[in-house]
Design an enzyme around this catalytic site. Structure first.
Site, PDB file in Angstrom:
ATOM      1  N   TRP A 132     -10.587   1.958  59.264  1.00 55.65           N
ATOM      2  CA  TRP A 132     -11.153   0.685  58.801  1.00 55.65           C
ATOM      3  C   TRP A 132     -11.838   0.014  59.982  1.00 55.65           C
ATOM      4  O   TRP A 132     -11.253  -0.123  61.057  1.00 55.65           O
ATOM      5  CB  TRP A 132     -10.027  -0.186  58.248  1.00 55.65           C
ATOM      6  CG  TRP A 132     -10.443  -1.540  57.745  1.00 55.65           C
ATOM      7  CD1 TRP A 132     -11.525  -1.837  56.986  1.00 55.65           C
ATOM      8  CD2 TRP A 132      -9.741  -2.779  57.961  1.00 55.65           C
ATOM      9  NE1 TRP A 132     -11.562  -3.184  56.705  1.00 55.65           N
ATOM     10  CE2 TRP A 132     -10.481  -3.782  57.292  1.00 55.65           C
ATOM     11  CE3 TRP A 132      -8.579  -3.125  58.641  1.00 55.65           C
ATOM     12  CZ2 TRP A 132     -10.087  -5.110  57.292  1.00 55.65           C
ATOM     13  CZ3 TRP A 132      -8.172  -4.448  58.632  1.00 55.65           C
ATOM     14  CH2 TRP A 132      -8.919  -5.428  57.965  1.00 55.65           C
ATOM     15  N   ASP A 213      -0.371   0.707  58.398  1.00 55.89           N
ATOM     16  CA  ASP A 213      -1.182  -0.278  57.676  1.00 55.89           C
ATOM     17  C   ASP A 213      -1.038   0.047  56.192  1.00 55.89           C
ATOM     18  O   ASP A 213      -1.553   1.060  55.706  1.00 55.89           O
ATOM     19  CB  ASP A 213      -2.644  -0.180  58.130  1.00 55.89           C
ATOM     20  CG  ASP A 213      -3.498  -1.301  57.548  1.00 55.89           C
ATOM     21  OD1 ASP A 213      -3.008  -2.035  56.675  1.00 55.89           O
ATOM     22  OD2 ASP A 213      -4.663  -1.431  57.959  1.00 55.89           O
ATOM     23  N   LYS A 248      -4.842  -6.509  47.194  1.00 50.94           N
ATOM     24  CA  LYS A 248      -5.299  -5.563  46.183  1.00 50.94           C
ATOM     25  C   LYS A 248      -4.330  -5.453  45.018  1.00 50.94           C
ATOM     26  O   LYS A 248      -4.701  -5.637  43.858  1.00 50.94           O
ATOM     27  CB  LYS A 248      -5.523  -4.184  46.815  1.00 50.94           C
ATOM     28  CG  LYS A 248      -6.888  -3.994  47.453  1.00 50.94           C
ATOM     29  CD  LYS A 248      -7.055  -4.819  48.710  1.00 50.94           C
ATOM     30  CE  LYS A 248      -8.409  -4.560  49.362  1.00 50.94           C
ATOM     31  NZ  LYS A 248      -8.571  -5.364  50.596  1.00 50.94           N
TER      32      LYS A 248
END
Length: 398
Positions: A132, A213, A248
């Site tokens: 990311w 993560d 999310k």
């Protein structure tokens, strides 16, 4: 002369800047496949029914807007630990896992980065190649040295497991290794539970520290299945960081709610770790915003709401999986000769398409279809209305 003449123009964020360009695009048929936000079949980012119900209860029962503790509420810490590690393991970790509520998963990562920089002997953090984009900024900001480990084979568009394992075996003891718990961003290529077991074994042998993560629990194979990385590492007795996000899986993007769990390898270190985490929070944002955490707590503490949330999350996961197949079929129907079937095997919202930077730019400039320059797309942005359009545009740039 201005006091600010020495301030240079900062480079645009590689992802969020595309959203700004998308908004400025006058083409009525524009499509945004860049930013990581789930949308339904109508192109809308929905508010979950469970979230609406939780907010209704909170509104009716609210009595104060006073500050939360620096680490958030004990109930939030307990419930998010159980979601992350499972109830039994979370119980076993008591006295060794320090948890705090953070402003999103990004906030959890930044607190972890500050803690690592100020308190651990290492100054080096390892990131997957690719990772990311914001990882580099987050861990670089407090002055940590960034290194990369092998992960993805751009030629085969798949996990390069042999090179990955070789990299992990060469990481020095004490360094921190950032691992994607599930739904790897940006590739969508994940490890199996068996492979996570090997990763944990290497970490134990080589004595480097995992930082997981964990932003997409429930978007890959399921809530329990997606927690394999965090649970395997914790069961192995390793010191570790886990950065959790509810943007999310609960659709709480604008409410900025996440959690940081720091697993110590010795209970005697627990109080010291908590005290230093509090300092990192205090000099950053003092205490977390309350609303999103209260929504999470309300849902996870009510069995009926939790069950309803599981069903809503499964529907989002099923939509993403269905879109992957639909997209591959649309590319074939459009006459694209390149084999894109690998997209079906990838997990979560993101996929590496194998498109070049030049092709990504061409998609934007010729077709008003916005993807990241790396070729990453947000699969969830594809709908029945635009799938044929996107497939035809990709055929054109290929």
């Amino acid at each position: 002369m201005s006091h600010f003449d020495a301030v240079s123009l900062a480079p645009a964020d590689p992802i969020l800047s595309l959203t700004e360009a998308f908004k400025a695009d006058s083409n009525p048929d524009k499509v945004n496949l860049s930013v990581g936000v789930f949308v339904d079949q109508t192109g809308t980012t929905p508010i979950l029914d469970t979230v609406k119900e939780a907010e209704k209860r909170l509104l009716e029962g609210a009595t104060s807007k006073s500050y939360l503790p620096m680490t958030g509420t004990p109930a939030y810490a307990s419930l998010t630990q159980k979601l992350c590690f499972g109830e039994e393991l979370a119980g076993e970790l008591q006295g060794r896992v320090a948890s705090l509520q953070s402003p999103g998963g990004t906030g959890a990562l930044r607190v972890a980065a500050d803690f690592i920089s100020k308190n651990l002997e290492t100054n080096t953090v390892w990131l997957s190649n690719p990772t990311w984009a914001n990882h580099k900024g987050i861990f670089g900001a407090p002055g940590l040295k960034l290194e990369t480990y092998n992960y993805y084979n751009a030629e085969t568009l798949s996990l390069d497991y042999a090179a990955f394992i070789e990299s992990l075996n060469n990481i020095p003891a004490g360094d921190v290794v950032v691992l994607h718990g599930c739904c790897h961003n940006p590739t969508g290529v994940d490890l199996t539970a068996e492979q996570w077991e090997e990763v944990a074994q290497i970490a134990a042998t080589k004595k480097w520290i995992p930082l997981i993560d964990f932003a997409y629990q429930g978007f890959g194979d399921g809530i329990e299945e997606d927690a394999a990385a965090a649970r395997i590492v914790a069961k192995a007795g390793l010191p570790a960081f886990v950065c959790q996000s509810f943007s999310k899986n609960l659709g709480l993007y604008q409410d900025r709610v996440g959690a940081l769990h720091v697993i110590t390898d010795d209970a005697s270190n627990f109080a010291n770790v908590v005290s230093q985490l509090k300092i990192s929070v205090r000099v950053n944002y003092s205490n977390p915003p309350a609303h999103g955490g209260a929504v999470v707590t309300t849902i996870l503490s009510d069995a009926a709401l939790t069950e309803q949330w599981h069903a809503e999350l499964a529907a989002m996961r099923d939509r993403i999986a269905g879109v992957r197949t639909q997209f591959v079929d649309a590319l074939k129907a459009a006459g694209v000769e390149r084999d894109f079937s690998f997209l079906i095997e990838q997990k979560g919202m993101f996929s590496f398409t194998g498109l070049s930077k030049e092709q990504a730019v061409a998609l934007r400039e010729k077709h008003s279809i916005y993807i990241v320059d790396s070729g990453r797309i947000n699969v969830a942005g594809i709908t029945d209305e635009n799938v044929a359009q996107v497939a035809a545009a990709i055929k054109d740039v290929l």
